[in-house]
Design a protein around this motif. Sequence first.
Motif, short mmCIF file in Angstrom:
data_model
loop_
_atom_site.label_atom_id
_atom_site.label_comp_id
_atom_site.label_asym_id
_atom_site.label_seq_id
_atom_site.Cartn_x
_atom_site.Cartn_y
_atom_site.Cartn_z
N TYR A 1 0.83 -1.21 0.00
CA TYR A 1 0.00 0.00 0.00
C TYR A 1 0.87 1.26 0.00
O TYR A 1 0.62 2.21 -0.75
CB TYR A 1 -0.91 0.01 1.23
N SER B 1 2.52 2.14 -3.24
CA SER B 1 1.56 2.59 -4.24
C SER B 1 0.97 3.95 -3.88
O SER B 1 0.11 4.47 -4.60
CB SER B 1 0.43 1.57 -4.38
N CYS C 1 -0.90 4.52 -1.29
CA CYS C 1 -2.21 4.35 -0.62
C CYS C 1 -1.98 4.38 0.90
O CYS C 1 -2.14 3.35 1.58
CB CYS C 1 -2.86 3.05 -1.05
N GLU D 1 -5.00 3.31 3.30
CA GLU D 1 -5.21 1.86 3.44
C GLU D 1 -4.11 1.23 4.30
O GLU D 1 -4.38 0.31 5.07
CB GLU D 1 -5.25 1.20 2.06
#
Length: 659
Positions: free
Chosen positions: A351, A354, A356, A359
Amino acid sequence: MLLFTASRSKLVDDSLYILEKMKDLNLKVSTQSYNSVLYSFRETDKMWDVYKEINDKNEYTYSTVVDGLCRQQKLEDAVSFLRTSERKDTGPSVVSFNSIMSGYCKLGFVDIAKSFLCTVLKCGLVPSVYSHNILINGLCLAGSVAEALELVSDMNTHGVEPDSVTYHILAKGFHLLGMISGGVLEVIQDMLDKGLSPDVITYTILLCGQCKLGHIDMALILLKNMLSRGFEFCSIIPYSVMLNGLCKAGRISEALSLFYDMEANGLRPDLVAYSIVIHGLCRLGEFDMAVWLYDEMCTAEILPNSRTHGAILLGLCQKGMLLEAKALLDSLISNSNTLDIILYNIVIDGYAKSGCIKEALQLFEVVIESGITPSVATFNSLIYGYCKIRNIAEARRILDVIKLYGLVPSAVSYTTLMDAYANCGDTESIDELRSEMKTVGIAATNVTYSVIIKGLCSGWKIEKCNQVLSDRKLAKCYQVLGDMESEGITPDQITYNIIIQYLCRVKHSTEAFEFLKKMYSWNLVPTPATYNILIDSLCVYGNIKKADRFFYSLQKQGVSLSKFAYTTLIKAHCVKGDPEMAVSLFHQLLDRGFDVSIRDYSAVINRLCRRHLANESKLFFRLMLSQGISPDLDICQMMISSSDELLSWTIKSGLLPDQ
């Protein structure tokens, strides 16, 4: 019999009780029984109490005491006892000498151990194969394999033949010192000539050594040799070693073939074999095959372990399949599997990489709620995630949070933050973090220093930097390099590449080449990127002749140059108006088997057309066609601008020219 059984079963207190009971009953205790009890006590001071009670001492009694003293690392006492207490009629035994030699070898005093082999001969005793094996093992562990081989050759002069253990020890020594070479087959043949059969352990050690050195083909020959000797049903371990070697070498198709050959040879792949291949497939991006093999393993009722699950999760994250990775992690949790932090870290890191971060934080909360203690790697991923989205302030806060969990930030924690500051050109914050690392006693790594230098050499509109500022940065770089040297850290290729690139950008090419010489002096092999930076810099600033000389000097040295080095020089010669040189270099590019695309032809033709070199641009156009590459509309339009005759060819080829 009861005393003998109790002592051999290491029931020490019971042995003493039985011994006292026999004395109370006036039963004569045999020397053999006493020796059994003595053997049980040989690693303690109680050995002497038992020894004093033995009236009829024999060779085994003395050798047991010597062995006990050696095990207690009282080697001088053992030697003294050997001199004074062995029976006068028979003298010291080879067994006692073996214990002393073994003791000295274990402590690393191989030369002293060797001197006792001479003493054995002086006493008129014949050293056994076990005596020689002790010294051969000691020499191998001390790194004196050549001397160990000499001792093997001398065994015949003492009337002793090497046994399978001798060769097993040699194989282990070769492996430990990374000296496994093509001669391993000769070692095997030598054993066979002496009527000895290499066992699975010997083969496995030799296989390990070959794979460790990357000699995969030799390892495969060795495995084939082993199978031809009828060992195919013996053990799965040699197969696992070979599978690991093939996977690490990226030869996954051969690994799969070997994997299924195991079943053909009557061996059922176990968890280790499955895990090795699954991990190898995931690492090489063959994720679909890895999942298929994972399902096959589960069908065969072989329960995956944390390593197997980790490989699958890592593969999913690397392919950007984060939803699938989270679904697998959730299924493991719902099935009441005991998960370790490593599996959570893989998905959190996926996560974070990326971007993110939301998350990643949600999964971090799951970790805390589950009562699992996060590791430093968990927080490092969060730091990276915040740096990825350029929220450096929050990333800096995470560094403090690590300490609240009783953990110590690692060099990676600080280096990740430093890299974020380096990208922003914030050298002050980098200095603060470096100072903090020193205060808490965290040693900087090569990567840390590379990031520090990257921060100093950050290219924030460097063309606007004045000469004074450039010189200051350079002076600071030299200071950092000095710090590295004082801490015993050798700069790696990345560090040098950063400095060389900076020097090239500020037009200090002479100093850039001096750093190239420093790399050679440190026995560091420059990477293709190093040469690319230097060649590109010379071409950009118009030093094409110097770039040519440097390029051809590297070719003479047998340096493997990248495609970028060739295309950079080709483009430079096109701009300069030297098409003959460009053509020559382009043919070299083709001859060396580089993948030349339509973009490469387009770049050259475009530059030639701009220089109004119509004939030369046609030459490259024909060369492109001869290589089976069809031109696109852009190339045709460039060519039409210098040759009207190509207009009809363009239309016939189905390419529609614009107005």
